[in-house]
Design a protein around this motif. Structure first.
Motif, PDB file in Angstrom:
ATOM      1  N   GLU B 373       0.815  -1.206   0.000  1.00  0.00           N
ATOM      2  CA  GLU B 373       0.000   0.000   0.000  1.00  0.00           C
ATOM      3  C   GLU B 373       0.859   1.270   0.000  1.00  0.00           C
ATOM      4  O   GLU B 373       0.584   2.213  -0.739  1.00  0.00           O
ATOM      5  CB  GLU B 373      -0.915   0.006   1.227  1.00  0.00           C
ATOM      6  CG  GLU B 373      -1.808   1.236   1.278  1.00  0.00           C
ATOM      7  CD  GLU B 373      -2.622   1.310   2.569  1.00  0.00           C
ATOM      8  OE1 GLU B 373      -2.700   0.292   3.290  1.00  0.00           O
ATOM      9  OE2 GLU B 373      -3.167   2.397   2.848  1.00  0.00           O
ATOM     10  N   LEU B 374       1.905   1.267   0.813  1.00  0.00           N
ATOM     11  CA  LEU B 374       2.675   2.505   0.993  1.00  0.00           C
ATOM     12  C   LEU B 374       3.777   2.702  -0.045  1.00  0.00           C
ATOM     13  O   LEU B 374       4.136   3.830  -0.364  1.00  0.00           O
ATOM     14  CB  LEU B 374       3.316   2.528   2.388  1.00  0.00           C
ATOM     15  CG  LEU B 374       2.360   2.599   3.571  1.00  0.00           C
ATOM     16  CD1 LEU B 374       3.154   2.619   4.875  1.00  0.00           C
ATOM     17  CD2 LEU B 374       1.476   3.833   3.466  1.00  0.00           C
ATOM     18  N   PHE B 375       4.331   1.605  -0.545  1.00  0.00           N
ATOM     19  CA  PHE B 375       5.558   1.714  -1.355  1.00  0.00           C
ATOM     20  C   PHE B 375       5.437   0.968  -2.687  1.00  0.00           C
ATOM     21  O   PHE B 375       6.089  -0.058  -2.898  1.00  0.00           O
ATOM     22  CB  PHE B 375       6.751   1.172  -0.545  1.00  0.00           C
ATOM     23  CG  PHE B 375       6.940   1.852   0.782  1.00  0.00           C
ATOM     24  CD1 PHE B 375       7.324   3.187   0.840  1.00  0.00           C
ATOM     25  CD2 PHE B 375       6.719   1.166   1.973  1.00  0.00           C
ATOM     26  CE1 PHE B 375       7.503   3.821   2.074  1.00  0.00           C
ATOM     27  CE2 PHE B 375       6.895   1.790   3.208  1.00  0.00           C
ATOM     28  CZ  PHE B 375       7.279   3.124   3.252  1.00  0.00           C
ATOM     29  N   PRO B 376       4.635   1.514  -3.605  1.00  0.00           N
ATOM     30  CA  PRO B 376       4.394   0.766  -4.849  1.00  0.00           C
ATOM     31  C   PRO B 376       5.570   0.736  -5.826  1.00  0.00           C
ATOM     32  O   PRO B 376       5.588  -0.097  -6.718  1.00  0.00           O
ATOM     33  CB  PRO B 376       3.214   1.510  -5.472  1.00  0.00           C
ATOM     34  CG  PRO B 376       3.284   2.886  -4.919  1.00  0.00           C
ATOM     35  CD  PRO B 376       3.834   2.735  -3.523  1.00  0.00           C
ATOM     36  N   GLY B 377       6.547   1.639  -5.648  1.00  0.00           N
ATOM     37  CA  GLY B 377       7.662   1.631  -6.598  1.00  0.00           C
ATOM     38  C   GLY B 377       8.949   2.130  -5.980  1.00  0.00           C
ATOM     39  O   GLY B 377       9.064   3.312  -5.627  1.00  0.00           O
ATOM     40  N   ASN B 378       9.931   1.256  -5.841  1.00  0.00           N
ATOM     41  CA  ASN B 378      11.207   1.630  -5.255  1.00  0.00           C
ATOM     42  C   ASN B 378      12.371   0.959  -5.964  1.00  0.00           C
ATOM     43  O   ASN B 378      12.208  -0.100  -6.569  1.00  0.00           O
ATOM     44  CB  ASN B 378      11.241   1.241  -3.768  1.00  0.00           C
ATOM     45  CG  ASN B 378      10.697   2.363  -2.882  1.00  0.00           C
ATOM     46  OD1 ASN B 378      11.392   3.344  -2.630  1.00  0.00           O
ATOM     47  ND2 ASN B 378       9.444   2.242  -2.473  1.00  0.00           N
TER      48      ASN B 378
END
Lengths: 492, 492
Positions: B373-378
């Protein structure tokens, strides 16, 4: 939220839910499922072809060949994935003495990008539609697939989707890996949905660019692999009756409704073009795919015929029946280079249908620059030359210009009739395609994959292809610690 | 046309003119030229590092390591191209009995896309700047390169460009293969020029997205490979003093101005975080790269400290000197999960500088969904766990969630300090990068290549890698006629 919005939301949710279960299937199981789809489509051949004939006006022989090709594509992608080489597995073993500092254990493979939305084409109701090349590539990669049916063959799309869905289910693939939607608005709505991770499309430049712009302007942009428009110029150093007859056959096959149809044939000024008339008049009338394409072709043909300086070689005929369907025989015109340059707007646009332009050139040496100026992006370009001309190097500059502006350069033969093989390239500089990737042939699978690296991972948490015990027996490219580099042997 | 427009036009023209001569150089000669550039940069090391220290405030040791890495990247790309495997040569021999109809001879290889424009980064004045990774990849691919210098190190950019230009010229590379421009407006103007065929960028999400949108909205869109923003979450199943000290070291290295800096560390609720204060206070003050980054960091830090529910572990210090340069020591705060969810706007954005957030979680089982939910792309995600936890399968769902949303998943260690190897992946779902491609490691070369197929070509007109006599001795993947497919053995 309307009922329709809610349906699109359900489709996106089902595709998203299928993403991980599908990504975890083995290439062998996915390959078997693709072969099962191929078998099921071929078993339903007579039924499907009858629907396709009615909906598209294409001939039985053409559709039989197309269905065979479609099944073959599915089998070829099964073959492509089964040994795991497509995963491009790279394993760098840890190296405490690596030149730029201690190197951890890093292992990389390609993984599926996630749900793919594929907009089907009108002109290949099997090979670029519900179970066509883009669909086969996405499923082979392990991506859940939603196909937006083309409105030109709705019944065929639904029946094909039933067969595909059933075959995938019977082969043990997860629910939601394949879904069909209809309607351009629904396609656009789903393309904007954050759960869709890549788009594919075969169709017109106008619609393809609109969809590409939507994909690029999302809050989270996604890659969009569109195959849009191509006029496929052919350069001949001579023009005899056999060459001109081959040209007319290529222009008129499937009523010229092919993205690789040669839209321009360049021949030396003074060539005898008389045989074109007879060749074209021998071509039987052919229905165009649907009333919209019929109207578009009728207009394009009128614009070309009305352009200043155009000479008609074969006028052809166009008629529309009570149901609005258009029937046509080939139209071929000729112009000199100056006329073409003067009438770019009328002449250069793609004519989707049986129409082509023979351009008479005075100076072969000017062709490379002329080509580069007029045709910056095409699926194909073709050279016809005598053996001695092919051997003496005089065509090198032209070939160089063609290679810079085309996905495929042909020597002899005609660009229509694209084979499906490992080396095929069906994609070229814009507007041929919106990316440089190919949409035909096994290299098409890379569009739906992305690299993921695992650093310092315990064996238990690595995907199978990256493990030392290599349970899937895939090719692994390993970099050993302390390996010297080959450049050392030539550069120092 | 202003003088400046005319200068940009000249740059584009020179790059375009160099495209074919450069594409025709052999991989061996191009590799030797890259090695010559590496040698020249290392020979000028003391001079370059002195300039870099003054312009960026980075330490001598850091810059020495970075220059070593930059030279290594150039050598590694030389090594990558020299055997020609990167060309992915595929040769389908003609097969009159091919299942879907006679197959012509089709041969495909990857060719350079043409002139590339690379926007340099501020935070790696060598490794992601004038002669950095994107530059090395484009030159290795055979693409003429224009670098838009970063305004943070103009003198270093100019001197590096002189060295690169001289080394390429002395190595016999064509004029125009390397050019430097300055100024954001000039960069934008050149990105819009039709002669530029691909863009590369490392920097902020805001600027990167603006440039990506420009590239996508051109009359002829081009691929744009931007590396934008990443907060690199780390999930720990325990937190002892050694782990927390490693965390603070990773957060504060190069004053936290790294795209792989861990912006969030998740630890079990109730962990003793007391050692963070001491670890952070042991870190010496470090200048930020330039006044603009200093102002941005100062503001972000104030926003984070002011957010409701934030507890300070190490407040750190920020001061600005008379020249406008900002100096900082690490700031580390802690929140619980509910506070993070309540303050997303203040807390989730990337903080470019020495600041990080420790998040205390009550329930490890909730982490996979929370992460998604919080980190869709890193660019990266990291797991720290005890050996028995790594072995018992309890982390599988978390690892799965990380792999779907990150380019690189680490087990132990810290994401800063990216190695340059064949298996490295430095690129992940948006906004980490604008494409799924990697910008670090040898796989980065594929961004600047496109497939071209030659059908029925006489040997004399084929590029060397596709010829039967294979003068460059490159790997050729040949499909023989009549070859049976491997799927036949398992699927029927």
């Amino acid at each position: 939220m309307t009922d329709n919005d809610s349906r699109i939301d359900e489709v996106a949710a089902a595709a998203a839910a299928a993403a991980r279960p599908f990504a975890r299937t083995t290439p062998r199981d996915r390959g078997a499922a693709l072969v099962a789809v191929a078998d099921a489509l071929e078993a339903a051949g007579p039924e499907l072809i009858a629907i396709a004939m009615r909906e598209t006006g294409l001939s039985e022989a053409r559709l039989q060949g197309e269905l065979r090709r479609t099944a073959w594509q599915l089998r070829l992608f099964a073959d492509t994935i089964v040994d795991g080489s497509y995963l491009d597995v790279r394993i760098d073993l840890a190296d405490p003495d690596y030149v730029i500092g201690p190197r951890p254990d890093v292992r990389r493979m390609l993984e599926p990008v996630g749900p793919v939305l594929n907009f089907a084409a009108s002109n290949f109701p099997f090979a670029f539609s519900v179970a066509g090349g883009d669909s086969a590539a996405a499923l082979a990669a392990g991506c859940p697939l939603v196909v937006k049916a083309h409105s030109g063959h709705p019944e065929l799309s639904r029946r094909t989707a039933e067969i595909v869905t059933g075959a995938l289910r019977d082969a043990g693939m997860p629910d939601g890996v394949f879904q069909l939607i209809e309607g351009q608005q629904n396609g656009v709505a789903l393309l904007k949905d954050e759960r869709i991770r890549a788009g594919a499309f075969t169709g017109s430049t106008h619609v393809g660019r609109m969809l590409a712009d939507i994909a690029a302007s999302r809050p989270v942009p996604i890659p969009f692999y569109g195959e849009l428009g191509s006029v496929n110029p052919v350069y001949a150093t001579y023009a005899d009756a056999a060459l001109l007859d081959g040209f007319v056959t290529s222009v008129s096959g499937s009523a010229g409704q092919l993205c690789t149809k040669p839209g321009f044939l360049f021949v030396p000024e003074g060539s005898d073009l008389g045989s074109v008339t007879a060749s074209a008049s021998a071509v039987a009338e052919h229905r165009l795919l649907n009333p919209g394409i019929g109207r578009g072709f009728t207009q394009r043909r009128e614009d070309v015929l009305a352009a200043d300086g155009v000479t008609v070689l074969a006028e052809g005929e166009v008629r529309t029946d009570d149901a609005g369907q258009t029937y046509a025989t080939p139209t071929v015109v000729t112009v000199d280079v100056d006329t073409l340059l003067r009438n770019r707007e009328a002449l250069l646009e793609e004519s989707f249908g049986p129409l082509s332009v023979v351009v008479r050139y005075p100076d072969a040496a000017a062709l490379p620059a002329l080509h580069t100026e007029l045709f910056p992006g095409n699926l194909t370009s073709t050279v016809h030359a005598r053996p001695e001309e092919l051997a003496d190097g005089s065509l090198a500059d032209l070939v160089d210009a063609l290679a810079q502006t085309s996905g495929r350069v042909l020597f002899g033969g005609w660009p229509t009739g694209v084979s499906v093989t490992p080396a095929m390239q069906h994609g070229g500089p814009y507007p041929a395609t919106t990316s440089d990737a190919t949409s035909v042939g096994t290299a098409a699978i890379t569009r739906f994959l992305r690299g993921v690296a695992y650093q310092g991972a315990p064996q238990e948490l690595l995907p199978e292809p990256l493990r030392d015990d290599n349970p899937w027996n895939v090719p692994q490219r390993r970099s050993e610690p302390g390996l010297s580099m080959s450049w050392g042997s030539f550069a120092r």
